[in-house]
Design a protein around this motif. Structure first.
Motif, PDB file in Angstrom:
ATOM      1  N   SER A  52       0.844  -1.155   0.007  1.00 54.27           N
ATOM      2  CA  SER A  52       0.041  -0.015   0.267  1.00 54.27           C
ATOM      3  C   SER A  52       0.855   1.132  -0.076  1.00 54.27           C
ATOM      4  O   SER A  52       0.429   2.243  -0.183  1.00 54.27           O
ATOM      5  CB  SER A  52      -0.974   0.026   1.410  1.00 54.27           C
ATOM      6  OG  SER A  52      -0.108   0.001   2.326  1.00 54.27           O
ATOM      7  N   SER A  53       2.135   1.170   0.133  1.00 55.37           N
ATOM      8  CA  SER A  53       2.874   2.207  -0.056  1.00 55.37           C
ATOM      9  C   SER A  53       3.773   2.396  -1.399  1.00 55.37           C
ATOM     10  O   SER A  53       3.992   1.501  -1.815  1.00 55.37           O
ATOM     11  CB  SER A  53       4.097   2.321   1.211  1.00 55.37           C
ATOM     12  OG  SER A  53       4.957   1.145   0.727  1.00 55.37           O
ATOM     13  N   ASN A  54       3.536   3.566  -2.030  1.00 55.00           N
ATOM     14  CA  ASN A  54       4.082   3.898  -2.986  1.00 55.00           C
ATOM     15  C   ASN A  54       5.359   4.670  -3.123  1.00 55.00           C
ATOM     16  O   ASN A  54       6.475   4.080  -2.772  1.00 55.00           O
ATOM     17  CB  ASN A  54       3.032   4.490  -3.982  1.00 55.00           C
ATOM     18  CG  ASN A  54       2.024   3.690  -4.306  1.00 55.00           C
ATOM     19  OD1 ASN A  54       2.383   2.430  -4.695  1.00 55.00           O
ATOM     20  ND2 ASN A  54       0.808   4.172  -4.319  1.00 55.00           N
ATOM     21  N   ALA A  55       5.493   5.982  -3.144  1.00 54.59           N
ATOM     22  CA  ALA A  55       6.610   6.945  -3.041  1.00 54.59           C
ATOM     23  C   ALA A  55       7.116   6.743  -1.606  1.00 54.59           C
ATOM     24  O   ALA A  55       6.201   6.722  -0.723  1.00 54.59           O
ATOM     25  CB  ALA A  55       6.204   8.025  -3.426  1.00 54.59           C
ATOM     26  N   ARG A  56       8.467   6.964  -1.275  1.00 54.75           N
ATOM     27  CA  ARG A  56       9.151   6.943  -0.084  1.00 54.75           C
ATOM     28  C   ARG A  56      10.095   8.255  -0.164  1.00 54.75           C
ATOM     29  O   ARG A  56      10.269   8.760  -1.072  1.00 54.75           O
ATOM     30  CB  ARG A  56       9.973   5.899   0.166  1.00 54.75           C
ATOM     31  CG  ARG A  56       9.186   4.531   0.008  1.00 54.75           C
ATOM     32  CD  ARG A  56       8.451   3.864   1.137  1.00 54.75           C
ATOM     33  NE  ARG A  56       9.604   3.487   2.134  1.00 54.75           N
ATOM     34  CZ  ARG A  56       9.992   2.407   2.308  1.00 54.75           C
ATOM     35  NH1 ARG A  56       9.628   1.513   1.451  1.00 54.75           N
ATOM     36  NH2 ARG A  56      10.949   1.947   3.018  1.00 54.75           N
ATOM     37  N   GLY A  57       9.833   8.733   1.045  1.00 54.04           N
ATOM     38  CA  GLY A  57      10.637  10.003   1.162  1.00 54.04           C
ATOM     39  C   GLY A  57      11.609  10.296   2.420  1.00 54.04           C
ATOM     40  O   GLY A  57      11.387   9.408   3.204  1.00 54.04           O
ATOM     41  N   TRP A  58      12.504  11.062   2.539  1.00 52.10           N
ATOM     42  CA  TRP A  58      13.187  11.194   3.696  1.00 52.10           C
ATOM     43  C   TRP A  58      12.899  12.812   3.996  1.00 52.10           C
ATOM     44  O   TRP A  58      13.002  13.565   3.181  1.00 52.10           O
ATOM     45  CB  TRP A  58      14.644  10.987   3.533  1.00 52.10           C
ATOM     46  CG  TRP A  58      15.329   9.618   3.521  1.00 52.10           C
ATOM     47  CD1 TRP A  58      15.370   8.819   2.053  1.00 52.10           C
ATOM     48  CD2 TRP A  58      15.339   8.884   4.366  1.00 52.10           C
ATOM     49  NE1 TRP A  58      15.604   7.668   2.778  1.00 52.10           N
ATOM     50  CE2 TRP A  58      15.885   7.465   3.970  1.00 52.10           C
ATOM     51  CE3 TRP A  58      15.492   8.824   5.856  1.00 52.10           C
ATOM     52  CZ2 TRP A  58      16.097   6.361   4.738  1.00 52.10           C
ATOM     53  CZ3 TRP A  58      15.886   7.864   6.645  1.00 52.10           C
ATOM     54  CH2 TRP A  58      16.108   6.449   5.966  1.00 52.10           C
TER      55      TRP A  58
END
Length: 124
Positions: A30-36
């Motif tokens: 269910s998670s698409n883009a990831r970020g910091w």
């Protein structure tokens, strides 16, 4: 639900390098883009970098462009942040985030899941 756990923070001298990892578990599909993101004492949380689900698209804040590199290994459900040429102003708690929506984003309110953060301290 998606659980995110960061690791790899620590103390490093200016000019040094660190690699942060962010492992995801739970409903990772269910998670698409990831970020910091990062947050220094007394400052608001700020965007650092993001990567698309496939890894084909990335986006960096101007302050880290050319020094930091984001990557991901979807087989391991893990995102990495390679930080080179670190500066004292990079000192902050670094947070990994994941969003259920499509596309990368720089606004923290567009992310649905957050890790607990890992401290990065750069000494001069």
């Amino acid at each position: 639900q998606v659980q995110l756990v960061e690791s790899g923070g620590g103390l490093v001298q200016a000019g040094g390098s660190l690699r942060l990892s962010c492992a995801a578990s739970g409903r990772t599909f269910s998670s698409n883009a990831r970020g910091w993101f990062r947050q220094a004492p007394g400052k608001e949380r700020e965007f650092v970098t993001a990567i698309s689900r496939s890894g084909g698209a990335t986006y960096y804040a101007d302050s880290v462009k050319g020094r930091f590199t984001i990557s991901r290994d979807n087989a391991k459900n893990t995102v990495y942040l390679q930080m080179n040429s670190l500066k004292p102003e990079d000192t902050a708690v670094y947070y990994c985030a994941a969003r259920g929506g499509y596309g990368i984003a720089s606004r923290p309110d567009l992310y649905d899941y957050w890790g607990q953060g890992t401290q990065v301290t750069v000494s001069s």
